[in-house]
Design a protein around this motif. Sequence first.
Motif, short mmCIF file in Angstrom:
data_model
loop_
_atom_site.label_atom_id
_atom_site.label_comp_id
_atom_site.label_asym_id
_atom_site.label_seq_id
_atom_site.Cartn_x
_atom_site.Cartn_y
_atom_site.Cartn_z
N VAL A 38 0.84 -1.21 0.00
CA VAL A 38 0.00 0.00 0.00
C VAL A 38 0.87 1.26 0.00
O VAL A 38 0.43 2.32 0.46
N LEU A 39 2.07 1.13 -0.53
CA LEU A 39 3.06 2.21 -0.37
C LEU A 39 2.59 3.53 -0.97
O LEU A 39 2.66 4.57 -0.31
N THR A 40 2.09 3.49 -2.21
CA THR A 40 1.72 4.74 -2.87
C THR A 40 0.55 5.43 -2.18
O THR A 40 0.64 6.63 -1.84
N ALA A 43 1.69 6.77 1.23
CA ALA A 43 2.50 7.98 1.12
C ALA A 43 1.61 9.20 0.83
O ALA A 43 1.79 10.28 1.42
N ASP A 44 0.65 9.03 -0.07
CA ASP A 44 -0.27 10.13 -0.39
C ASP A 44 -1.07 10.55 0.84
O ASP A 44 -1.25 11.75 1.11
N GLY A 45 -1.55 9.57 1.60
CA GLY A 45 -2.36 9.87 2.78
C GLY A 45 -1.58 10.55 3.88
O GLY A 45 -2.14 11.31 4.67
N TRP A 169 -6.04 2.34 2.77
CA TRP A 169 -4.90 1.71 3.40
C TRP A 169 -5.00 1.69 4.92
O TRP A 169 -4.51 0.78 5.58
N ARG A 170 -5.69 2.68 5.50
CA ARG A 170 -5.83 2.69 6.96
C ARG A 170 -6.66 1.50 7.44
O ARG A 170 -6.40 0.95 8.52
#
Length: 408
Positions: A38-40, A43-45, A169-170
């Motif tokens: 869920v890296l991208t 990172a955005d969040g 992602w959370r």
Amino acid sequence: MGSSASTRVTAPRQWVAVAVLSLCTFVVVTSEMLPIGVLTPMADGLGISPGTAGFSLSITGLVTAVTAPAVPRALGALDRRVVLAVAMVVLAVGNALTVAAHGFGLLVASRIIIGLGMGAVWGLASAVATRLVAPRHATLAVSFTVSGVAAASVVGVPLGTLVGNTFGWRAAFASLSAVAVLLAAGLLLALPRLPRPAAPAGTDHRAVSEPLLRNAPVTVGLALIVFLVTAHFAAYTYVRPVLEERTEASPGTIALLLLVYGLFGLAGNFAAGALAARRARLTVLGLTAGIGASVVLLAALGTVAGVTGVGMALWGLTYGGLSVAGQLWMTQSAPHRAEHVTGLYVGVFTAAIALGAFLGGTVVEASGITSLLWSAAALTAAALAVGVFGPGPAPEGKQEPEPSVATP
């Protein structure tokens, strides 16, 4: 059920206890590795770059590398069952803080806490497993317990990625937090009281490690692992941006490719174990070449979807066998020091994970994804050179190695 299994037969309830322990290793490794999937969006969040988000794996790896060998020595007479349950609660807190994070600071704190929980579970799991079953089932219990590691790659990270793609992602980290709390309760219910075991002979770690480091095959094997695991995690930590930028894969395709990677990794684990039992050095060298070839495929032809699929399958197959094959290299190199050489191997392996994630983030920030892949390929070539030109264990060790401990 007593504090240890002393009968010749392992009861179903004892296997249930082992199964709960295996689920714990599954959850701790999934917690460590989930940022990869869920890296991208993560990172955005958090309002940070993917490279900075990837550093979180280094933090967890370093904390785990220190915690895992330290915890068993610091517990004294504490009940190991309670310690494991508390460690799973600590892991739950770390994942919950990741959910609450809105910047890099709290993310760092959460990953430190996850590393503490993971290190405690990892430092105790295999030793506890042997106490839960009859002596003749001890090796099987250890294998079952650490199978949670392979399952985390096959199911955990892809499933977490799917949850992240669907609910955010959370939600993926929140799910891990909830499951960790349930497993903490499961440990208290399923495991017996586990007081401190009798102190093993030879607890002076300096005296034990010094001759091991003078053992040329052990030193060569550790050097190869440093280069190879650093190369793998430098690239694999950023596999999602690689697939997004070079292959232009959709989130669903990325989850599928990670599942392919995991399934081939599970197959590689069993295949490499059988091969390395007779030819550990040749097996490790073959896996090293395969990892290098897969990274080169992604670097050179990663824009072609079919080639990317082949590269991910090869990568999973070869890296999936590395933990067990590397462990057999170690135990065949020092057959009378299997327990001590395993501890040394796990520490080096975990530290290399942290180093790889850190170096990967540095290269991504400085020069981008393609440079990262070629840098990882170069490190893999260095690992191969170390293995080819340095001495390895004798082919077909005359003594059967003790039960091995797998790594992430």
